[in-house]
Every structure is written in structure tokens, then in C-alpha cells.
Scaffold this active site. Structure first.
Site, short mmCIF file in Angstrom:
data_model
loop_
_atom_site.label_atom_id
_atom_site.label_comp_id
_atom_site.label_asym_id
_atom_site.label_seq_id
_atom_site.Cartn_x
_atom_site.Cartn_y
_atom_site.Cartn_z
N ASP A 1 1.10 -0.69 0.22
CA ASP A 1 -0.07 0.35 -0.08
C ASP A 1 0.41 0.95 0.10
O ASP A 1 2.27 1.15 -0.16
CB ASP A 1 -0.40 -0.26 1.27
CG ASP A 1 -2.17 1.00 1.57
OD1 ASP A 1 -2.86 1.17 0.06
OD2 ASP A 1 -2.30 0.80 2.85
N GLU B 1 2.55 4.81 -3.73
CA GLU B 1 3.02 6.35 -5.05
C GLU B 1 4.10 6.97 -4.94
O GLU B 1 4.43 7.40 -5.73
CB GLU B 1 1.29 7.23 -4.95
CG GLU B 1 -0.04 6.31 -4.88
CD GLU B 1 -0.69 5.83 -3.90
OE1 GLU B 1 0.17 6.05 -2.41
OE2 GLU B 1 -0.88 4.54 -4.39
N ASP C 1 -9.37 3.56 -2.16
CA ASP C 1 -9.94 3.64 -1.53
C ASP C 1 -11.98 4.56 -2.62
O ASP C 1 -11.48 5.55 -2.32
CB ASP C 1 -9.54 4.49 -0.55
CG ASP C 1 -8.60 4.41 -0.09
OD1 ASP C 1 -8.33 3.10 -0.11
OD2 ASP C 1 -7.37 4.87 0.38
O1 MIG Z 1 -3.68 6.09 4.39
O2 MIG Z 1 -4.05 0.90 6.22
O3 MIG Z 1 -6.19 2.16 0.35
O4 MIG Z 1 -6.67 -0.29 1.83
O5 MIG Z 1 -6.87 0.14 4.19
C1 MIG Z 1 -5.09 5.05 4.29
C2 MIG Z 1 -5.51 1.35 5.72
C3 MIG Z 1 -3.81 4.04 4.28
C4 MIG Z 1 -4.80 2.89 2.21
C5 MIG Z 1 -5.41 2.25 1.41
C6 MIG Z 1 -6.66 0.65 2.51
C7 MIG Z 1 -5.73 1.04 3.36
C8 MIG Z 1 -5.49 1.82 4.16
N1 MIG Z 1 -4.53 2.37 3.89
#
Ligand code: MIG
Length: 852
Positions: A454, A457, A532
Site C-alpha cells: 500500500d 505512490e 479507496d
Molecule cells: O492511509 O492501511 O488504500 O485499502 O485500508 C490509508 C489502511 C492507508 C489505504 C488503502 C486502504 C487501507 C488503508 N490504507
């Protein structure tokens, strides 16, 4: 929300420390940017562009008549241009401004690119001829002509009949550090692709940015978001082409928004090694062939483990471990099939990657072993940011081994993410990737099955969804680049490090890496999820556009947070979303922290029953879906395909983005409006069966299909043979000895691909491919041909028995022969318009249909 309100909100989710760091980050970023950005050299402020100018001389290698890698070098007034013929329908164009030729880090003879995996030297030689006239040169291959105007330099791509496919407007140019390109955009041309785009499928009239960005929740129309890919498809009058701008730097496309009739690309390519304009031109005319070539150049999806295609359950976060066990128990008790449970960031100790919070998860090994015993797979999240903390082993090691990104003066970059101030590994270094890959050892030893990357980016938590400052330095595999150029590949290289690490740690297993950020070629390493979204109807509808666009950008394997991430769906939205997600490549339910429960049973019995039914349908269709993955891994064919990919000559399909083909057989038309109990569907040419009613409809036509709450509008193409499994709670629950073949009478070819679903043995031939041919004339003939030897393959079901379901029959068949033996037993279900017969591995079945 007031500033104070925001602050209080932030403290609630992030804690005081991270909130303060986040609030201060923009200041810090501005400080460092100012410190290291030298005043722009004169050229940078340039508002006017320079162009290649007149062609002064040209040189062909090898000499005319020879076969070899065909290259045409052009010396122009202001630039060196090189055209390389990689295939009869693929040309690489490089334009190097003379002013940059002396730059020390100038592009090597063979350009470096994170996207390209088939290098120029790897393409077989392509015959071509070169014709010279006074003002022009023309390259001709059997599939494509490239006309080169000499005064000034300009390219026009034509098909062998002389029809223009794509022509330069101003052509290639540059200003300051940027490179740019202008192509003509005729009024009836459509533009598709570019990665994860929330805008309608056709990108005409759109300005869109190439800059991977965490939008912190997105709605349709928000741009850019996590995954941008500088590859687009053009389609006009049945002719399809593609252009891949091989620039990872921050870039922008403008498809006629600023200047009608002109498509414009520009990249902030100042930092090496992007200081030339470089693009690849692909010609079809079929877009499926363009995608085939594009994925030959940039790589194809690796076959996923079969379990990845089952149903996944998640939330941010299931914790403590007792809650995970409870969820696992519920699915089994309620007989809702489920394959995998994901652990979001809260399993970690204070968001430190590669650690466990032992108060919430005192015995992860036992938890995972128990979940395995219940036949679940476990997926854990890993973020890129490493907490700045001397006593944390990953931080310590990373500092000692110099793994983290730095400013130009060598100072380490820090930015706030979940654990607070963090260092960021420089994944553009092979050394860092190797180190990162082996950090997974502990999780692998615990038996974690899949990994979820996650925030790559990379995202920084701050008031304006930030990222690293432009001046941060990256190794860029030895070429060196600042963050402007490395940003878009950062997530891709993180996922690559993960996948390559897993290949070393568990060499026999196909890795499953789920990532949020992508770039061109990411399909070689990972799959993707859509990030999201919202629990609302527009987001459900948008899922189709996102999935199709990604498929058209080489990323076949993706899917939404089913039910939506932000907010809470109601039962109806939940049902409709689950119905659609059966027919998206990735099927996972996920929701944000502190939201209401979103498991299939959280919305009452009716919803639970329908979710169970549809998730079960997903499992029944697994052999079909797995075959669609295989097709994608073979040729880059998306799994969820816009209608125009299959029906390219039908211009009415060009703008349809609310229905799609899923694999070869299904036309899916999801319901995306609250309360809707029917919807308008465009049916392309041919005969189609209504999946629910077994009635036949002929296209082309626009029609209205019924969609009571327990049905998603779904058509099956006549001539299809759809392989199916029995109902099951998880993959491997049953030894499957009976394969069901759903036959939809008509003319067509269908495939079934099988392998062990887990290892690489298929690469050595341990797979089975079956071809079904359906022919409908005076009688219906179905032939089955196994094109790959049928020896015993470990882990492969043999299907000693085959159940044929013939759909869409008004009357029982008059006679049925299996391999010339007449079958007596044929069950007919009048109300379902279905005939059922049981047989074994047959070669040919002929059905004498009773007259209507
Ligand atoms: O700032 O890990 O897209 O699926 O549940 C949020 C927590 C960080 C973003 C992800 C989301 C995930 C969440 N993450």
C-alpha cells in the site's frame, strides 16, 4: 471542515505526533525544495518550443536489402532522430535535441526503461524497404508505412493501403527540460487507456496527468489517482493503434482540450535518463493485436495462484486475532465461500513493517496455522515508509546499509506516514530491492500467503496528499534521477522487490503481490486493486471504467473494494456490487477503519443469501475465469473487455462503458442505479442467451433486460462452452471428478486451461489445454480436443465425468450421440429450457434438435 475540526479528526486517526508531523510537512518540503532547486536555467522558463527542423541527412543500418535490426538515423537541424523497426507493426522513435547531445548522462545506445522487457536486439529481424523522394522518405513493412517529411521533419503512419492512421501535428519538440509531442486527433477518433482513470472510457477532450497520487478517497472524475501509465490506444473507423511514451517523469496528456484536433503529450524530462523524447508506435488494426504487442514489449501478467481468484475478505483492520478467527468461523458457519483474509496495517507493532503487534496478535504462527487448517489464505500489508527509530531493526539495517532516499547533500529524506516520520527505501536501486525482498523472510516463515503493498505512490500523510519533494535523489538503476523521474516507478519497483524477493524465498510458488501504484510493465510483477473508493452508486459504476481502462493499459488483474471503502453501503448496493464483482478479475470486500461492518451478513438475511449465491457462482465459474487469466497471460488480452475490443467494427460499441465482456462468453451489464430493476443494454451482433432465462436474443440491438434484485443482467454468446465446477466453500474443498460444460448452441470456439494452480510446472508443459468447438447447422456438434498431452499431472483434476448442460432449448433434443453412440438418458427441464446429459471424456457430441 474548519482547520481545528480537521486537526481533531487527524489526531483521532493518526495520533498527535503524526498529525503534527503531517501539518508541518508542507513547510519542510518547501524548505528543502528551495534549498536544492537551483534558479531555473534560462531554458527552463522557455515558453516556446524547439522542433527537429529540416532533415539534413539519413543513414540506414544495415544497408538496404540486408536483413537485421532495421534502423534509420536522421540528422536534423536541431535534433538526432532514430527510428527502429522492432516488428512489422511496431516502430520505436527517439528524438534527441542537439542541445542535449553533450550531456554526460546522455541516453546510451540502447535506452534504459523500467517498462520495456523485450529489448531492441531481442526482436526478430523485420523486412522493410526505404523509399526516397525529394521531400520525403517512406519506410514500408507488410503491415505499416511510415512517411517521413523532410522539411520540416514530421511522421505520418499509414496502413499499407495508404489510409492515415496517425499523423504528427507539430511533431516532436522540447523546451527547457521538457520533451513534448503533438499528434493530430481527427474528430471521430477515440482515445483509451492511460492506466487508472476515473474519467469516461474515451479520453477525448480530457487533460490528464501522469503522476501517481494517493487522493485519500476518490470519486469519479478525480485525477490523477494511484496508477498512471503513459500508453494509450487510438481507434477510428475500425483502425486501432497505440502509442507508448516511455517517460516515467511527471507528464501530461491533453487530448484536444486545449487545441481541438490535436493530441499533446509533455513530460518533465529534465532529469536523466529521460532527456530525449521516446515513444513506441503500434499498429493493429485490431486493438487486441496492439495489446498483444504492447505486452510483448512491456511484459505480460504472470499467472496468479488459483486461490487469488477466490473471494477475499478484509477490513481496516480485523484485530485482535480473536476477531480474525471470528470472521473465519462466520464464513464457514454461514456457508459463504471465502478464500483469503487480509490483515491491514494494525497487525503491525506501531505500523513498523515486518513486525507484529504482540498484544493484539500474541501468536501469529498459531493464528496463521489455524487459518490454514480452516483452508484460508492470509495476506498481510506492507508499506514503504520505515519508521525513523534507532531501535527498530529494519530502520537500523536500512541506515547501516544506506538503503534510504536522500537529498542532494546526502541528508536523509524523512516524511510522515502511519508510523510517524519515516525513511523511504530507494527501490530504484537493485541493491535496495534485493534487501527489501529478503525482509519478507519472517512473514514467509510464518506462512503468510500473499502480500499487499500500500501507500507506494509514494504517499505522505499531509494536508495535501503529498509525496516526496522533486529534489530527492534516486539511483534509478545506475542512471541517477531525481524524484520527478523516479516517482511514477517507485511503487512499481517496490512491488517488483517484493515479487522478486518472494521468488527467492519460495521459489516454487507463484507470488501474489497486490499493489496500489503502477507503471507501464507492472503487470510482470503484481496485481492491483482500485484503492479507496466510496460506498455509493457512482463508485460502483466507475469500477467498470477503471477496470476496463487498466485492462487496456496492460493491467488485467484488478478489482474494487466491493461494497466500497469509505462509508457504509446499504443492502441493495451491497448486493449489486457483489453481483458485479463476480465478474471482475479481483473479488475482495474491504472497508475503512471505524466504518460499520461490511461482511456479507451485516445487511440482513436477504443480502446474505444473495451474496452467498453470487460468491458461490464465482467459485463455480473458476475454471472459466482461470482460463481468462491464462488468455491474458498469453496475449495481454484484458479479462474485463470493453465491447469494442471484441466488436471493433461496430462503432456503436466505441463509447459503451457500462457493460463489458468478461472472458470470451459473458456480456455483463451491471445494475448501477438504486432501485433499478431493469436496464438498457446494447447487444452486439450475433446470437446471445439470457443467462437467467435461457432465451435467445439477436444483436445488434438496444434492449431492456430485467434485473430483479436476485439477478444481474448477463448474456452468454451463442457457441460458447463454459466450464464449471461444483459449489464449494474454498478451492480444494472437493476432489472434482465431474466437470460441467454449459453449452450455448451456436458457432464458436471455447477454451479450458488447467494447471496445478500453484507452481511454475506449467512452464515445463505441465498444463492441459482443451478446445471446444460448437457448430450449429441442421444439428448441433460439440467437439472436444485436448491439445496438450493428457498424462497425469500432479495436482490436476482429471474430470472422469462430464456433465453437459445444453441451454436454450424449447424442446427435448430428438437424439443425442456421444462419439457415435446414441444416448438414451437425457434429462430435460422445460422450465429452464435445459437438457442435461452425463458422459465421460468425449470427442464429439451431436445433438439432433427438435424443431421449434
Ligand atoms: O492511509 O492501511 O488504500 O485499502 O485500508 C490509508 C489502511 C492507508 C489505504 C488503502 C486502504 C487501507 C488503508 N490504507
Amino acid at each position: 471542515m474548519s482547520l481545528l475540526g480537521k486537526f481533531i479528526d487527524g489526531v483521532k486517526t493518526l495520533g498527535l505526533n503524526v498529525t503534527l508531523q503531517s501539518a508541518l510537512y508542507p513547510l519542510r518540503k518547501r524548505f528543502y525544495s528551495a534549498k536544492f532547486t537551483s534558479p531555473a536555467p534560462a531554458g527552463n522558463a522557455a515558453t516556446t518550443y524547439t522542433f527537429a527542423g529540416r532533415v539534413l541527412a539519413h543513414h540506414q543500418t544495415p544497408a538496404a536489402g540486408d536483413i537485421g535490426r532495421q534502423t534509420l538515423d536522421l540528422r536534423c537541424e536541431n535534433a538526432q532522430v532514430q527510428l527502429v523497426l522492432l516488428a512489422a507493426d511496431l516502430i520505436r522513435v527517439r528524438v534527441r535535441p542537439n542541445s542535449r547531445l553533450e550531456q554526460p548522462a546522455h541516453q546510451p545506445a540502447e535506452p534504459f526503461s523500467y517498462a520495456v522487457c523485450t529489448k531492441a536486439a531481442d526482436w526478430p529481424p523485420t523486412p522493410f524497404s526505404l523509399h526516397e523522394e525529394q521531400d520525403a522518405l517512406t519506410i514500408r513493412t507488410e503491415k505499416l508505412h511510415c512517411h517521413i517529411d523532410k522539411n520540416p521533419f514530421a511522421l505520418t503512419f499509414l496502413d499499407p493501403d495508404g489510409a492515415v492512421i496517425c499523423a504528427d501535428a507539430a511533431g516532436a519538440g522540447w523546451r527547457g527540460d521538457n520533451v513534448a509531442c503533438w499528434k493530430r486527433l481527427p474528430p471521430d477518433e477515440r482515445i483509451y487507456g492511460l492506466g487508472q482513470k476515473t474519467t469516461p472510457l474515451d479520453k477525448r477532450g480530457v487533460i490528464t496527468s501522469m503522476w501517481n497520487r494517493d487522493p485519500q478517497f476518490y470519486h469519479p472524475g478525480d485525477d490523477p489517482i494511484y496508477a498512471n501509465i503513459p500508453f494509450y490506444l487510438g481507434l477510428r473507423q475500425g483502425r486501432g493503434y497505440g502509442i507508448f511514451f516511455d517517460h516515467s517523469a511527471r507528464g501530461r496528456f491533453d487530448f484536444g482540450a486545449t487545441t481541438p484536433g490535436v493530441a499533446h503529450f509533455e513530460a518533465d524530462a529534465g532529469s536523466t535518463p529521460d532527456n530525449e523524447l521516446r515513444y513506441y508506435f503500434f499498429y493493429g488494426p485490431q486493438l487486441v493485436d496492439v495489446l498483444d504487442r504492447y505486452t510483448e514489449l512491456t511484459g505480460r501478467m504472470i499467472m496468479p495462484p488459483l486461490w487469488a481468484l477466490g473471494y477475499h475478505q478484509n477490513r481496516w483492520s480485523y484485530t485482535p486475532d480473536s476477531r480474525v478467527r471470528e470472521i473465519a468461523g462466520e464464513f464457514r458457519a454461514r456457508h459463504i465461500p471465502c478464500e483469503a483474509i487480509h490483515l491491514d496495517i494494525d497487525y503491525m507493532d506501531g505500523f513498523r513493517c515486518f513486525t507484529w503487534d504482540h498484544s493484539r496478535f500474541p501468536d501469529p504462527a498459531k493464528l496463521i496455522a489455524d487459518l490454514h487448517a480452516q483452508h484460508y489464505r492470509v495476506v498481510t500489508m506492507i508499506d514503504p515508509g520505515i519508521k525513523v527509530e534507532r531501535t527498530y531493526w529494519v530502520c537500523q539495517e536500512g541506515l547501516e546499509k544506506e538503503m534510504f532516499c536522500r537529498y542532494p547533500d546526502g541528508k536523509l529524506f524523512r516524511g510522515p506516514v502511519w508510523p510517524g516520520d519515516s525513511y523511504f527505501p530507494d527501490f530504484t536501486s537493485p541493491r535496495v530491492r534485493a534487501w527489501w525482498g529478503q525482509l519478507y523472510q519472517g512473514l514467509v516463515d510464518l506462512g503468510v500467503d500473499g502480500f499487499w503493498n500500500d501507500m507506494n505512490e509514494p504517499a505522505i500523510i499531509s494536508s495535501n496528499n503529498d509525496t516526496l519533494p522533486d529534489v530527492v535523489q534516486h539511483e534509478y538503476d545506475g542512471f541517477g534521477a531525481d524524484h520527478r523521474t523516479a516517482h511514477n516507478v517507485y511503487g512499481m519497483q517496490m512491488a517488483r522487490a517484493t515479487a522478486e524477493g518472494l521468488l527467492k524465498l519460495r521459489p516454487d510458488e507463484r507470488p501474489l503481490v497486490i499493489t496500489r501504484s503502477l507503471w507501464a510493465g507492472s503487470q510482470r510483477y503484481n496485481m492491483h486493486w482500485l484503492g479507496d473508493n466510496y460506498s455509493d452508486w457512482p463508485s460502483l459504476r466507475n469500477t467498470m471504467q477503471l477496470v476496463m481502462n487498466l485492462g487496456l493499459s496492460g493491467i488485467a488483474f484488478t478489482g474494487p473494494d466491493t461494497g466500497g471503502f469509505v462509508g457504509t453501503p446499504d443492502g441493495e448496493l451491497m448486493i449489486r456490487w457483489n453481483q458485479m464483482s463476480v465478474f471482475t478479475p479481483f473479488f475482495r470486500n474491504h472497508t475503512v477503519k471505524n466504518s460499520a461492518d461490511q461482511e456479507p451478513w451485516a445487511f440482513g438475511q436477504a443480502c446474505e443469501r444473495l451474496c452467498r449465491e453470487f460468491i458461490t457462482l464465482r467459485y463455480r465459474l473458476l475454471p472459466y475465469i482461470y482460463t481468462a487469466f491464462w488468455q491474458s497471460a498469453q496475449r495481454g488480452l484484458p479479462m474485463a473487455r470493453p465491447l469494442f475490443l471484441q466488436f471493433q467494427d461496430d462503432e456503436r460499441c466505441y463509447d459503451i462503458d457500462d457493460e463489458y465482456m468478461f472472458g470470451d462468453a459473458f456480456l455483463v451489464a451491471p445494475i448501477y442505479e438504486q432501485g433499478a430493476r431493469s436496464r438498457r443494454v446494447y447487444i452486439p451482433a450475433g446470437q446471445w442467451y439470457d443467462y437467467w432465462r435461457n432465451t435467445i436474443t439477436a444483436g445488434p440491438q438496444i434492449t431492456r433486460l430485467d434485473a430483479p434484485i436476485h439477478q444481474i443482467p448477463l448474456l452468454v454468446r451463442a457457441g460458447s462452452v463454459v466450464p464449471a465446477w461444483p459449489d464449494m466453500q474454498y478451492i480444494g474443498e472437493k476432489q472434482i471428478d465431474t466437470l460441467t460444460l454449459h453449452v450455448y448452441p451456436g458457432n464458436g470456439v471455447s477454451w479450458l486451461y488447467q494447471d496445478d494452480g500453484r507452481t511454475w510446472a506449467f512452464r515445463d508443459g505441465a498444463y492441459r489445454l482443451t478446445r471446444f468447438v460448437c457448430k450449429l447447422g441442421a444439428r448441433l456438434e460439440i467437439t472436444r480436443e485436448v491439445t496438450q498431452p493428457v498424462e497425469q499431472i500432479a495436482g490436476l483434476d482429471d474430470y472422469a465425468r462430464i456433465r453437459i448442460k445444453l441451454h436454450g432449448l424449447a424442446h427435448p433434443p430428438a437424439h443425442v450421440h456421444v462419439d457415435d453412440v446414441q444416448i438414451q438418458e437425457c434429462k430435460f427441464e422445460a422450465e429452464n429450457r435445459t437438457a442435461i446429459l452425463e458422459t465421460g471424456p468425449f470427442t464429439e457430441i451431436t445433438v439432433e434438435l427438435a424443431p421449434e
